[in-house]
Design a protein around this motif. Structure first.
Motif, PDB file in Angstrom:
ATOM      1  N   ASN A   1      78.575  43.800  29.059  1.00  0.00           N
ATOM      2  CA  ASN A   1      77.402  44.541  28.596  1.00  0.00           C
ATOM      3  C   ASN A   1      76.240  44.208  29.516  1.00  0.00           C
ATOM      4  O   ASN A   1      76.258  43.202  30.227  1.00  0.00           O
ATOM      5  CB  ASN A   1      77.072  44.184  27.147  1.00  0.00           C
ATOM      6  N   TRP A   2      75.212  45.069  29.493  1.00  0.00           N
ATOM      7  CA  TRP A   2      74.095  44.933  30.420  1.00  0.00           C
ATOM      8  C   TRP A   2      72.794  45.341  29.737  1.00  0.00           C
ATOM      9  O   TRP A   2      72.787  46.246  28.898  1.00  0.00           O
ATOM     10  CB  TRP A   2      74.312  45.809  31.658  1.00  0.00           C
ATOM     11  N   ALA A   3      71.723  44.680  30.103  1.00  0.00           N
ATOM     12  CA  ALA A   3      70.400  45.045  29.602  1.00  0.00           C
ATOM     13  C   ALA A   3      69.390  44.892  30.735  1.00  0.00           C
ATOM     14  O   ALA A   3      69.502  43.981  31.561  1.00  0.00           O
ATOM     15  CB  ALA A   3      70.002  44.154  28.425  1.00  0.00           C
ATOM     16  N   VAL A   4      68.422  45.792  30.788  1.00  0.00           N
ATOM     17  CA  VAL A   4      67.365  45.701  31.804  1.00  0.00           C
ATOM     18  C   VAL A   4      65.992  45.534  31.150  1.00  0.00           C
ATOM     19  O   VAL A   4      64.977  45.472  31.841  1.00  0.00           O
ATOM     20  CB  VAL A   4      67.376  46.936  32.739  1.00  0.00           C
ATOM     21  N   GLY A   5      65.977  45.477  29.814  1.00  0.00           N
ATOM     22  CA  GLY A   5      64.724  45.266  29.096  1.00  0.00           C
ATOM     23  C   GLY A   5      64.997  44.617  27.758  1.00  0.00           C
ATOM     24  O   GLY A   5      66.113  44.698  27.234  1.00  0.00           O
ATOM     25  N   SER A   6      63.996  43.952  27.193  1.00  0.00           N
ATOM     26  CA  SER A   6      64.134  43.322  25.886  1.00  0.00           C
ATOM     27  C   SER A   6      62.750  43.030  25.332  1.00  0.00           C
ATOM     28  O   SER A   6      61.750  43.091  26.066  1.00  0.00           O
ATOM     29  CB  SER A   6      64.941  42.019  25.997  1.00  0.00           C
ATOM     30  N   PRO A   7      62.664  42.679  24.035  1.00  0.00           N
ATOM     31  CA  PRO A   7      61.352  42.363  23.453  1.00  0.00           C
ATOM     32  C   PRO A   7      60.739  41.088  24.027  1.00  0.00           C
ATOM     33  O   PRO A   7      59.566  40.813  23.794  1.00  0.00           O
ATOM     34  CB  PRO A   7      61.661  42.188  21.957  1.00  0.00           C
ATOM     35  N   ASN A   8      61.540  40.321  24.774  1.00  0.00           N
ATOM     36  CA  ASN A   8      61.064  39.040  25.292  1.00  0.00           C
ATOM     37  C   ASN A   8      60.912  39.023  26.807  1.00  0.00           C
ATOM     38  O   ASN A   8      60.834  37.951  27.412  1.00  0.00           O
ATOM     39  CB  ASN A   8      62.033  37.926  24.859  1.00  0.00           C
ATOM     40  N   ALA A   9      60.863  40.199  27.417  1.00  0.00           N
ATOM     41  CA  ALA A   9      60.711  40.279  28.873  1.00  0.00           C
ATOM     42  C   ALA A   9      59.814  41.458  29.228  1.00  0.00           C
ATOM     43  O   ALA A   9      59.760  42.461  28.501  1.00  0.00           O
ATOM     44  CB  ALA A   9      62.077  40.444  29.543  1.00  0.00           C
ATOM     45  N   ALA A  10      59.119  41.315  30.340  1.00  0.00           N
ATOM     46  CA  ALA A  10      58.258  42.406  30.803  1.00  0.00           C
ATOM     47  C   ALA A  10      59.090  43.656  31.051  1.00  0.00           C
ATOM     48  O   ALA A  10      60.267  43.581  31.429  1.00  0.00           O
ATOM     49  CB  ALA A  10      57.536  41.989  32.077  1.00  0.00           C
ATOM     50  N   ARG A  11      58.475  44.794  30.838  1.00  0.00           N
ATOM     51  CA  ARG A  11      59.174  46.060  31.058  1.00  0.00           C
ATOM     52  C   ARG A  11      59.489  46.257  32.545  1.00  0.00           C
ATOM     53  O   ARG A  11      58.855  45.643  33.414  1.00  0.00           O
ATOM     54  CB  ARG A  11      58.334  47.221  30.525  1.00  0.00           C
ATOM     55  N   ILE A  12      60.461  47.133  32.822  1.00  0.00           N
ATOM     56  CA  ILE A  12      60.905  47.364  34.200  1.00  0.00           C
ATOM     57  C   ILE A  12      59.728  47.732  35.092  1.00  0.00           C
ATOM     58  O   ILE A  12      59.560  47.182  36.187  1.00  0.00           O
ATOM     59  CB  ILE A  12      61.962  48.487  34.250  1.00  0.00           C
ATOM     60  N   SER A  13      58.918  48.679  34.623  1.00  0.00           N
ATOM     61  CA  SER A  13      57.795  49.160  35.439  1.00  0.00           C
ATOM     62  C   SER A  13      56.862  48.024  35.827  1.00  0.00           C
ATOM     63  O   SER A  13      56.334  47.994  36.947  1.00  0.00           O
ATOM     64  CB  SER A  13      56.996  50.228  34.678  1.00  0.00           C
TER      65      SER A  13
END
Length: 687
Positions: free
Chosen positions: A441-453
């Motif tokens: 599985n993969w994630a590029v965003g989460s409530p505990n990390a800055a957004r991609i932009s």
């Protein structure tokens, strides 16, 4: 006339007529209707003149409605008996062949992808998704109002972060009551209605559960600090000393948030242990009563209809009982007061012996609700081990003992720099260490990390989404990433917005639905966090009308993933990576159609793919591109150009897939292996 009537039988007899007894009168009728004299004179037979040949033909031909005796005469004839036996054995052989074919298809067919494998997962932070009652806080009814957005994205699984009743000291992760909904999100009836609406649309829902700790407002803690019955040992209590008005903790253990992880309690006159904030005391999972409490909580929510859990902070469930000091990272700091979590090796406060037994207990409870066909319950663990990939992989369980369906993967979020090589390293690290037969599985965003932009730049949003949705396994999208939302400015977030300590929440800003006031998040005067200032151009409504928007590309990618077999369960082979690009293919045994991803995470690049893969066709078609106008174009595989942040999904046909080439052995991975039969148009496993 009488003479002629009497002479008629004689004439018929002379002409060799056939006697017909088919019309003999009923005796009772004769008694009533005729007298004795006339009955004696009535002829009892009638002879008809029939040619012998005609008689023979009538006897030999079967006819409809023939009696049983006549039917048996014909059925015993060889021409009917042989035909009947041939048909009988053909039916038997056909039935046996059909049964054998069915058994073979079942035996050879690969396991169907389960719901948590087949669809991307959409993670929702409920307080920021949609406000339904104009109080400025997102809620459960708001999620229900926006379920059509989930289906619009071609997604079938929702992951809702914590919504338990809580003082919200740590954004709801320190539960005051595991059996109730925080009033800010609605009521239990609202939750039940949401679950029903989700299932009515054919969707699934996963919820967060943090078993490690509770709020200090929880009834268990109040009973424990007063040493009430079984609750006395529900938390981790130790004697600590006081000197000169300050507390001397039992050891040097430090909380994740910094400073000592021991807090003195004036009621019990002991220190309790907390891995996080002092308002979140750790439960004592060495107590069987605590373990049973958590099992009961799991059963309660499964009974409410949730389809699975993400268990967070599980590596903190147990601590060493010997209470020794943890070794400092810098040995010269021995004896020095340590206040930062990063200054210690956490050998005694994380991943202790017995941890996985507890997790298997969670799995066992969940499996009790998975016996109903079509109602498999998912289990994930949300623990970011970062540098310790082996510890992360242990959450998959073993070949014989199942734990999580997968531990959530944050490798793509934890990258320290962005390049084609760093992306490859993050992907390769997971795929090479994942146990055989398990699902990535993969994630590029989460409530505990800055957004991609914000984290890596606006120009890379589309190519990161393309990476996420074309890698093998389950992709996880954090709400708002499908439209390229950015963090809000940290200066705009203060204590008043969170009703707690000085916590910044720039990645949790309200979802941007349209260009109206407050971005359509709320019809109230204000929202709990400020809406990003770019909401008039970055919102769902306007991007749904643009063919070249981030949202349109996201939808096209989810459709591609859902509809193309190589994308949802095929091989993934690494072709090339450098400082700028990451190139890989997705292919399926038996299928000549291959997809090649050329993703740029650096500067403008030109690459000769034909030189890397000599058997590659000289041309490929652009199936999808981050530059929509390029879709459908034919490119020369000797000269593939990409700009900064550009991504290409190339499609071509070949009889020699990459995963069969000797040069790429060790660079290819497959999770749920399957092969395609073009003749039968089905998948099978033994290939």
């Amino acid at each position: 006339v009488e003479v002629e009537a009497r002479s008629l039988p004689m004439e018929l007899s002379e002409k060799r007529g056939v006697e017909n007894n088919g019309f003999v009168q009923n005796e009772a009728f004769e008694d009533k209707e005729t007298d004795t004299s006339s009955q004696e004179e009535m002829p009892k037979t009638c002879s008809v003149d029939v040619e012998p040949a005609a008689v023979e033909e009538t006897v030999l031909k079967p006819y409809a409605g023939m009696p049983k005796e006549v039917l048996l005469q014909f059925s015993s004839q060889a021409r009917y008996r042989v035909t009947r036996e041939i048909l009988f054995w053909l039916i038997i052989a056909g039935s046996v062949a059909l049964v054998c074919a069915t058994v073979a298809i079942i035996a050879l067919s690969p396991k169907c992808l389960d719901w948590w494998q087949a669809s991307p997962v959409y993670q929702i932070y409920p307080r920021s998704f949609k406000d339904s009652n104009m109080d400025g806080n997102g809620d459960l009814k708001g999620i229900q109002e926006k379920l059509d957005h989930i289906t619009y994205l071609n997604i079938k699984t929702i992951w809702i972060t914590s919504f338990f009743k809580s003082p919200l000291k740590d954004l709801g992760y320190g539960a005051e009551d595991f059996y109730d909904i925080d009033p800010i999100f609605g009521s239990m009836r609202d939750f039940e209605n949401l679950i029903a609406a989700i299932h009515e649309k054919g969707l699934k829902v996963i919820m967060d559960l943090i078993p490690n700790h509770t709020s200090d407002k929880h009834q268990w803690f109040q009973l424990s600090r007063n040493r009430t019955g079984k609750y006395t040992d529900y938390y981790i209590w130790q004697d600590c000393t006081q000197a000169a008005g300050s507390v001397i903790p039992p050891n040097n253990w430090v909380s994740v948030l910094g400073n000592s992880s021991w807090q003195f309690d004036d009621v019990r006159k002991q220190c309790y242990f907390h891995q996080f904030g002092k308002e979140q005391p750790d439960l004592n999972f060495r107590s069987l009563a605590v373990q049973q409490e958590m099992q009961d909580i799991i059963k309660f929510w499964l009974g409410k209809g949730v389809d699975g859990f993400s268990f967070g902070a599980v590596k903190f469930l147990l601590e060493a009982t010997h209470l020794r000091d943890e070794p400092p990272v810098n040995k010269s700091q021995n004896g020095v007061i340590i206040t930062a979590y990063s200054q210690l090796y956490h050998d005694y406060t994380t991943t202790q012996v017995g941890l996985h037994d507890i997790i298997r207990g969670f799995r066992h409870t969940i499996n009790q609700f998975s016996t109903e066909p079509g109602r498999y319950r998912f289990m994930g663990t949300d623990d970011d081990e970062k540098e310790d990939i082996e510890a992360t992989m242990m959450y998959y369980g073993t070949t014989f003992i199942q734990e999580a369906d997968f531990p959530f993967n944050f490798n793509l979020i934890n990258m320290k720099n962005l390049s084609g090589n760093s992306i490859f390293e993050a992907v390769d690290l997971w795929m090479k260490n994942m146990p055989a037969g398990k699902w990535p599985n993969w994630a590029v965003g989460s409530p505990n990390a800055a957004r991609i932009s914000t984290r890596i730049g606006k120009e890379y949003v589309n190519v990161m989404n393309m990476l996420l949705l074309t890698l093998p396994g389950t992709p996880v999208t954090y709400y708002g990433e499908e439209i390229g939302m950015e963090n809000i400015v940290s200066d705009n977030v203060s204590e008043e917005h969170v009703n707690s300590g000085p916590v910044t929440l720039p990645e949790k800003s309200p979802m941007q639905w349209d260009g109206e006031v407050n971005a359509g998040f709320t019809e109230g005067n204000s929202s709990w966090l400020p809406v990003n200032s770019d909401y008039q151009s970055v919102n769902v409504e306007i991007q749904s009308t643009w063919s070249n928007s981030t949202l349109s590309l996201y939808r096209a990618l989810t459709l591609l993933r859902n509809n193309e077999l190589p994308m949802n369960r095929g091989w993934m082979c690494h072709i090339w990576s450098d400082s700028d690009v990451f190139v890989y293919v997705r292919e399926l045994d038996g299928l000549d159609r291959v997809f090649m991803m050329v993703l740029n995470f650096g500067q403008e690049s030109t690459i000769d793919l034909k030189a890397i893969v000599p058997d590659l066709p000289s041309e490929a078609v652009i199936r999808l591109s981050t530059h929509f106008s390029n879709a459908g174009e034919v490119v020369n595989t000797k000269l593939i150009k990409t700009e900064m942040g550009e991504g290409l999904v190339l499609e071509y046909k070949t009889a020699k897939p990459v995963h069969t080439m000797a040069a790429f052995q060790g660079k290819c991975f497959v999770a749920e292996k399957a092969c395609y039969s073009k003749a039968l148009d089905l998948l099978y496993v033994n290939c």
